[in-house]
Design a protein around this motif. Structure first.
Motif, mmCIF file in Angstrom:
data_model
loop_
_atom_site.group_PDB
_atom_site.id
_atom_site.type_symbol
_atom_site.label_atom_id
_atom_site.label_comp_id
_atom_site.label_asym_id
_atom_site.label_seq_id
_atom_site.Cartn_x
_atom_site.Cartn_y
_atom_site.Cartn_z
ATOM 1 N N MET A 1 38.851 45.406 43.922
ATOM 2 C CA MET A 1 38.002 46.048 44.923
ATOM 3 C C MET A 1 37.436 44.992 45.870
ATOM 4 O O MET A 1 37.031 43.911 45.434
ATOM 5 C CB MET A 1 36.844 46.797 44.238
ATOM 6 C CG MET A 1 35.859 47.438 45.226
ATOM 7 S SD MET A 1 34.507 48.285 44.400
ATOM 8 C CE MET A 1 35.397 49.663 43.684
ATOM 9 N N ARG A 2 37.429 45.308 47.159
ATOM 10 C CA ARG A 2 36.842 44.408 48.146
ATOM 11 C C ARG A 2 35.538 45.014 48.655
ATOM 12 O O ARG A 2 35.483 46.192 49.019
ATOM 13 C CB ARG A 2 37.820 44.166 49.290
ATOM 14 C CG ARG A 2 37.309 43.224 50.381
ATOM 15 C CD ARG A 2 38.454 42.637 51.198
ATOM 16 N NE ARG A 2 39.287 41.760 50.355
ATOM 17 C CZ ARG A 2 40.342 41.088 50.808
ATOM 18 N NH1 ARG A 2 40.710 41.192 52.078
ATOM 19 N NH2 ARG A 2 41.051 40.318 49.988
ATOM 20 N N ILE A 3 34.498 44.187 48.660
ATOM 21 C CA ILE A 3 33.161 44.611 49.067
ATOM 22 C C ILE A 3 32.718 43.798 50.267
ATOM 23 O O ILE A 3 32.867 42.569 50.288
ATOM 24 C CB ILE A 3 32.140 44.439 47.928
ATOM 25 C CG1 ILE A 3 32.569 45.224 46.686
ATOM 26 C CG2 ILE A 3 30.746 44.856 48.385
ATOM 27 C CD1 ILE A 3 32.520 46.719 46.852
ATOM 28 N N ALA A 4 32.169 44.482 51.272
ATOM 29 C CA ALA A 4 31.556 43.808 52.414
ATOM 30 C C ALA A 4 30.046 43.891 52.281
ATOM 31 O O ALA A 4 29.503 44.914 51.838
ATOM 32 C CB ALA A 4 32.011 44.436 53.722
ATOM 33 N N LEU A 5 29.361 42.814 52.650
ATOM 34 C CA LEU A 5 27.907 42.762 52.621
ATOM 35 C C LEU A 5 27.380 42.366 53.995
ATOM 36 O O LEU A 5 27.997 41.577 54.708
ATOM 37 C CB LEU A 5 27.401 41.720 51.610
ATOM 38 C CG LEU A 5 27.858 41.799 50.163
ATOM 39 C CD1 LEU A 5 27.248 40.627 49.386
ATOM 40 C CD2 LEU A 5 27.459 43.122 49.536
ATOM 41 N N GLY A 6 26.217 42.905 54.338
ATOM 42 C CA GLY A 6 25.485 42.457 55.512
ATOM 43 C C GLY A 6 24.292 41.646 55.048
ATOM 44 O O GLY A 6 23.569 42.065 54.137
ATOM 45 N N ALA B 1 28.057 40.030 38.757
ATOM 46 C CA ALA B 1 29.416 40.398 38.350
ATOM 47 C C ALA B 1 29.776 39.870 36.965
ATOM 48 O O ALA B 1 30.659 40.415 36.295
ATOM 49 C CB ALA B 1 30.422 39.880 39.375
ATOM 50 N N GLY B 2 29.133 38.778 36.562
ATOM 51 C CA GLY B 2 29.449 38.171 35.274
ATOM 52 C C GLY B 2 30.638 37.237 35.321
ATOM 53 O O GLY B 2 31.068 36.719 34.288
ATOM 54 N N VAL B 3 31.182 36.995 36.516
ATOM 55 C CA VAL B 3 32.309 36.081 36.704
ATOM 56 C C VAL B 3 32.101 35.337 38.016
ATOM 57 O O VAL B 3 31.383 35.807 38.910
ATOM 58 C CB VAL B 3 33.661 36.839 36.747
ATOM 59 C CG1 VAL B 3 33.971 37.478 35.392
ATOM 60 C CG2 VAL B 3 33.656 37.883 37.857
ATOM 61 N N VAL C 1 35.204 43.734 38.791
ATOM 62 C CA VAL C 1 34.093 44.330 38.051
ATOM 63 C C VAL C 1 33.546 45.516 38.833
ATOM 64 O O VAL C 1 33.234 45.404 40.024
ATOM 65 C CB VAL C 1 32.977 43.294 37.821
ATOM 66 C CG1 VAL C 1 31.806 43.940 37.083
ATOM 67 C CG2 VAL C 1 33.508 42.096 37.055
ATOM 68 N N ASN C 2 33.428 46.651 38.202
ATOM 69 C CA ASN C 2 32.930 47.856 38.849
ATOM 70 C C ASN C 2 31.419 47.953 38.678
ATOM 71 O O ASN C 2 30.905 47.986 37.560
ATOM 72 C CB ASN C 2 33.601 49.098 38.245
ATOM 73 C CG ASN C 2 33.274 50.356 39.026
ATOM 74 O OD1 ASN C 2 32.806 50.278 40.154
ATOM 75 N ND2 ASN C 2 33.514 51.509 38.424
ATOM 76 N N ARG C 3 30.707 47.953 39.790
ATOM 77 C CA ARG C 3 29.254 48.086 39.791
ATOM 78 C C ARG C 3 28.860 49.151 40.817
ATOM 79 O O ARG C 3 29.546 49.331 41.831
ATOM 80 C CB ARG C 3 28.587 46.757 40.170
ATOM 81 C CG ARG C 3 28.806 45.619 39.185
ATOM 82 C CD ARG C 3 27.891 45.754 37.974
ATOM 83 N NE ARG C 3 27.965 44.596 37.103
ATOM 84 C CZ ARG C 3 28.820 44.432 36.110
ATOM 85 N NH1 ARG C 3 29.710 45.383 35.864
ATOM 86 N NH2 ARG C 3 28.820 43.357 35.356
ATOM 87 N N TRP D 1 25.077 45.749 44.326
ATOM 88 C CA TRP D 1 25.455 44.651 45.219
ATOM 89 C C TRP D 1 24.387 44.396 46.281
ATOM 90 O O TRP D 1 24.473 43.426 47.032
ATOM 91 C CB TRP D 1 26.792 44.962 45.889
ATOM 92 C CG TRP D 1 27.936 45.132 44.940
ATOM 93 C CD1 TRP D 1 28.762 46.215 44.847
ATOM 94 C CD2 TRP D 1 28.402 44.203 43.953
ATOM 95 N NE1 TRP D 1 29.707 46.024 43.858
ATOM 96 C CE2 TRP D 1 29.509 44.791 43.296
ATOM 97 C CE3 TRP D 1 27.989 42.923 43.542
ATOM 98 C CZ2 TRP D 1 30.209 44.164 42.274
ATOM 99 C CZ3 TRP D 1 28.685 42.293 42.516
ATOM 100 C CH2 TRP D 1 29.777 42.899 41.892
ATOM 101 N N VAL D 2 23.379 45.278 46.337
ATOM 102 C CA VAL D 2 22.258 45.073 47.264
ATOM 103 C C VAL D 2 21.017 44.647 46.477
ATOM 104 O O VAL D 2 20.667 43.474 46.429
ATOM 105 C CB VAL D 2 21.964 46.333 48.104
ATOM 106 C CG1 VAL D 2 20.799 46.076 49.071
ATOM 107 C CG2 VAL D 2 23.199 46.756 48.888
#
Length: 260
Positions: free
Chosen positions: A1-6, A38-40, A67-69, A74-75
């Motif tokens: 999974m790819r996650i984008a953050l601001g 994430a633990g990694v 890792v699925n969260r 993630w915020v």
């Protein structure tokens, strides 16, 4: 999974965006916080690098994780592990084709400049400062030659690693509210120290040391040694980045009300 953050961050506490051996960069702090969630170990990629002392109102990064969260983790979860000077504003899953840096169509910067005889205290480190009066009209006249595609070698640092000094500027606007100047610059990309070097020339013209046409001469010279010194980083903010609409990431530069 790819996650984008601001992200937003206060650059005063860091040695810049890019990871450093001393571990005191924004990237180091963010990767450590995401890794704890994430633990990694996690590697992040940013839309643009910022120097020591330069801030961000809307930096965009991405990372890959198996890792699925929950998206809120993630915020708020990552923020709980970050130092006070950095905050994740939003998170969203994105297509694997998205890349925070290489998918960008344009980047936006804002420089906040206090023009006042006395140096700031409450705004120290958050605005640039020049003591002598500056002419808004002269500064605006000097920017017209910068729009479009040009070789910006005269405004490129010796340490710049960009493959080409040619960049396309689409916006260079200056507003004034009392003693505060707000300078907004947008381009396809920026050279190392480019905005701060342009600010140095702009202030030289604004205080009357040179006419607006001098900016045209500097641009044509393609020689860093003929331009003024690099201006202070304090008032420079990475204001945002524009992506193709297909990625679903808001493209407008974003500022808190106190930075407008």
């Amino acid at each position: 999974m790819r996650i984008a953050l601001g992200l937003e961050y206060d650059g005063r506490a860091f040695c810049g965006w890019q990871s450093q051996p001393n571990g005191l960069s924004v990237q180091d702090a963010l990767e450590a916080a995401i890794a704890r969630m994430a633990g990694v170990p996690i590697r992040v990629h940013a839309a643009g690098r910022t120097d020591a002392g330069v801030h961000a109102a809307r930096q965009v990064v991405h990372f890959d994780s198996e890792v699925n969260r929950p998206i809120t983790a993630w915020v708020r979860g990552v923020n709980s592990f970050l130092p006070a000077g950095v905050a994740v504003l939003w998170a969203q899953p994105v297509d694997l084709q998205f890349h925070a840096r290489f998918s960008a169509m344009a980047r936006h910067y804002r420089y906040l400049l206090l023009n006042h005889p006395v140096r700031p205290a409450l705004l120290a480190g958050r605005v640039g400062w020049h003591h002598a009066p500056l002419s808004l009209a002269q500064m605006r006249a000097a920017t017209t030659c910068l729009l479009g595609e040009h070789d910006f070698s005269s405004f490129r640092s010796a340490e710049c690693q960009a493959a080409s000094p040619v960049k396309h500027l689409t916006r260079f606007e200056i507003q004034q509210q009392g003693d505060l100047f707000s300078i907004d610059v947008s381009a396809s990309g920026f050279l190392h120290h480019m905005v701060r070097n342009l600010m140095g020339a702009l202030i030289h013209i604004g205080k009357g040391a040179e006419e607006p046409a001098w900016m045209t001469a500097l641009l044509a010279a393609r020689d860093r040694t003929v331009a003024p010194p690099t201006f202070m980083p304090d008032g420079l903010y990475f204001a945002g980045v524009s992506y193709p609409e297909s990625f679903g990431i808001a493209s407008e530069p974003a500022f808190r009300h106190y930075l407008i």
